[in-house]
Design a protein around this motif. Structure first.
Motif, PDB file in Angstrom:
ATOM      1  N   LEU A 133       0.860  -1.174   0.000  1.00 41.68           N
ATOM      2  CA  LEU A 133       0.000   0.000   0.000  1.00 41.68           C
ATOM      3  C   LEU A 133       0.899   1.228   0.000  1.00 41.68           C
ATOM      4  CD1 LEU A 133      -2.846   1.256   0.284  1.00 41.68           C
ATOM      5  CD2 LEU A 133      -2.563   1.063   2.772  1.00 41.68           C
ATOM      6  N   ARG A 134       0.677   2.127  -0.959  1.00 46.67           N
ATOM      7  CA  ARG A 134       1.532   3.312  -1.080  1.00 46.67           C
ATOM      8  C   ARG A 134       0.695   4.577  -0.903  1.00 46.67           C
ATOM      9  NH1 ARG A 134       4.756   0.459  -5.959  1.00 46.67           N
ATOM     10  NH2 ARG A 134       2.982   0.995  -7.248  1.00 46.67           N
ATOM     11  N   ALA A 168      -0.311  -1.622  14.164  1.00 44.74           N
ATOM     12  CA  ALA A 168      -0.708  -2.788  13.358  1.00 44.74           C
ATOM     13  C   ALA A 168       0.439  -3.773  13.157  1.00 44.74           C
ATOM     14  CB  ALA A 168      -1.246  -2.325  12.004  1.00 44.74           C
ATOM     15  N   ASP A 169       1.622  -3.438  13.682  1.00 44.27           N
ATOM     16  CA  ASP A 169       2.817  -4.282  13.558  1.00 44.27           C
ATOM     17  C   ASP A 169       3.160  -4.561  12.096  1.00 44.27           C
ATOM     18  OD1 ASP A 169       5.003  -5.619  14.672  1.00 44.27           O
ATOM     19  OD2 ASP A 169       3.952  -7.546  14.696  1.00 44.27           O
ATOM     20  N   LEU A 170       3.137  -3.490  11.291  1.00 41.37           N
ATOM     21  CA  LEU A 170       3.459  -3.589   9.870  1.00 41.37           C
ATOM     22  C   LEU A 170       4.836  -3.022   9.599  1.00 41.37           C
ATOM     23  CD1 LEU A 170       0.032  -2.405   8.409  1.00 41.37           C
ATOM     24  CD2 LEU A 170       0.853  -4.764   8.649  1.00 41.37           C
ATOM     25  N   LEU A 171       5.410  -3.400   8.463  1.00 42.86           N
ATOM     26  CA  LEU A 171       6.682  -2.847   8.006  1.00 42.86           C
ATOM     27  C   LEU A 171       6.413  -1.739   6.999  1.00 42.86           C
ATOM     28  CD1 LEU A 171       8.639  -6.178   7.391  1.00 42.86           C
ATOM     29  CD2 LEU A 171       8.856  -4.633   9.358  1.00 42.86           C
ATOM     30  N   SER A 172       7.292  -0.739   6.976  1.00 44.52           N
ATOM     31  CA  SER A 172       7.134   0.355   6.017  1.00 44.52           C
ATOM     32  C   SER A 172       8.490   0.923   5.660  1.00 44.52           C
ATOM     33  CB  SER A 172       6.245   1.464   6.597  1.00 44.52           C
ATOM     34  OG  SER A 172       6.871   2.066   7.722  1.00 44.52           O
ATOM     35  N   GLU A 173       8.505   1.623   4.530  1.00 46.32           N
ATOM     36  CA  GLU A 173       9.691   2.362   4.095  1.00 46.32           C
ATOM     37  C   GLU A 173       9.233   3.728   3.610  1.00 46.32           C
ATOM     38  OE1 GLU A 173      12.416   0.415   1.395  1.00 46.32           O
ATOM     39  OE2 GLU A 173      11.859  -1.557   2.177  1.00 46.32           O
ATOM     40  N   TRP A 174      10.002   4.744   3.964  1.00 44.26           N
ATOM     41  CA  TRP A 174       9.726   6.111   3.524  1.00 44.26           C
ATOM     42  C   TRP A 174      10.729   6.492   2.447  1.00 44.26           C
ATOM     43  CZ3 TRP A 174       5.881   9.499   5.095  1.00 44.26           C
ATOM     44  CH2 TRP A 174       5.059   9.043   6.137  1.00 44.26           C
ATOM     45  N   ILE A 202       5.346   7.004   1.296  1.00 47.61           N
ATOM     46  CA  ILE A 202       5.518   5.811   2.128  1.00 47.61           C
ATOM     47  C   ILE A 202       4.959   4.595   1.407  1.00 47.61           C
ATOM     48  CG2 ILE A 202       3.362   6.257   3.368  1.00 47.61           C
ATOM     49  CD1 ILE A 202       4.737   4.947   5.831  1.00 47.61           C
ATOM     50  N   ALA A 203       5.657   3.481   1.585  1.00 50.68           N
ATOM     51  CA  ALA A 203       5.201   2.180   1.101  1.00 50.68           C
ATOM     52  C   ALA A 203       5.057   1.282   2.330  1.00 50.68           C
ATOM     53  CB  ALA A 203       6.192   1.590   0.111  1.00 50.68           C
ATOM     54  N   VAL A 204       3.907   0.628   2.448  1.00 49.47           N
ATOM     55  CA  VAL A 204       3.611  -0.215   3.608  1.00 49.47           C
ATOM     56  C   VAL A 204       3.406  -1.650   3.140  1.00 49.47           C
ATOM     57  CG1 VAL A 204       2.031  -0.597   5.546  1.00 49.47           C
ATOM     58  CG2 VAL A 204       2.458   1.743   4.731  1.00 49.47           C
ATOM     59  N   ASP A 205       4.066  -2.583   3.808  1.00 51.10           N
ATOM     60  CA  ASP A 205       3.884  -3.999   3.535  1.00 51.10           C
ATOM     61  C   ASP A 205       2.666  -4.488   4.311  1.00 51.10           C
ATOM     62  OD1 ASP A 205       4.602  -6.724   2.693  1.00 51.10           O
ATOM     63  OD2 ASP A 205       5.052  -7.008   4.825  1.00 51.10           O
ATOM     64  N   VAL A 206       1.735  -5.126   3.596  1.00 58.14           N
ATOM     65  CA  VAL A 206       0.542  -5.702   4.224  1.00 58.14           C
ATOM     66  C   VAL A 206       0.599  -7.212   3.996  1.00 58.14           C
ATOM     67  CG1 VAL A 206      -1.972  -5.677   4.359  1.00 58.14           C
ATOM     68  CG2 VAL A 206      -0.736  -3.566   3.766  1.00 58.14           C
TER      69      VAL A 206
END
Length: 162
Positions: free
Chosen positions: A83-84, A110-116, A122-126
């Protein structure tokens, strides 16, 4: 050529490999994204970052490269989704900081990983089974206020240049 890079990839390791994705098939002519990869014993690679611009690729997917070190095909899916969200350039700094802090807080909850990529993208790993509804609510509020745009990276399949 403009490069989209990952300053802090979530899967960074001393043995990572960096390859490229030509973004021309996604209407981003002249741009290339550098992906961090982890070698798999069969000559393929597992994606070790959360793609910012490439479509049809997610964290943990398995890819193969061509002779020029460009991703040529996705050969295994991890079932993760990306999700971006991109904040608009006219969003004032104070509002940007507040919105980004809310999003960061929901990602942690939500205990998710992300990169800015900079302060506005931002990009979020779901991963499979994740329940990011509170994150969606915060992101949706930013979008509805006209402060951001969002998308799923699997909105289009991976494509290589023809």
């Amino acid at each position: 050529m403009q490069f989209v890079v990952h300053e802090q990839p979530v899967g960074r390791a001393s043995t990572n490999y960096i390859a490229r994705v030509d973004l021309a098939p996604f209407d981003l002519d002249g741009q290339v994204e550098q992906l961090w990869l982890k070698a798999v014993n069969d000559g393929s690679y597992e994606v070790a970052c959360i793609p910012f611009s490439a479509y049809g690729i997610a964290l943990g997917d398995v890819v193969v490269l061509n002779g020029d070190d460009y991703v040529s095909e996705v050969v295994g899916r991890s079932s993760h989704r990306t999700l971006r969200l991109l904040f608009t350039p006219d969003l004032p700094a104070a509002e940007l900081q507040k919105a980004a802090a809310e999003i960061k807080s929901e990602i942690i909850a939500a205990d998710l990983l992300s990169e800015w990529n900079g302060a506005r993208f931002i990009a979020v790993d779901v991963p499979p089974g994740a329940e990011p509804s509170s994150l969606f609510t915060v992101m949706e509020a930013a979008v509805n206020a006209g402060h951001a745009f969002w998308e799923w990276a699997d909105a289009m399949p991976f494509a290589r240049p023809s």
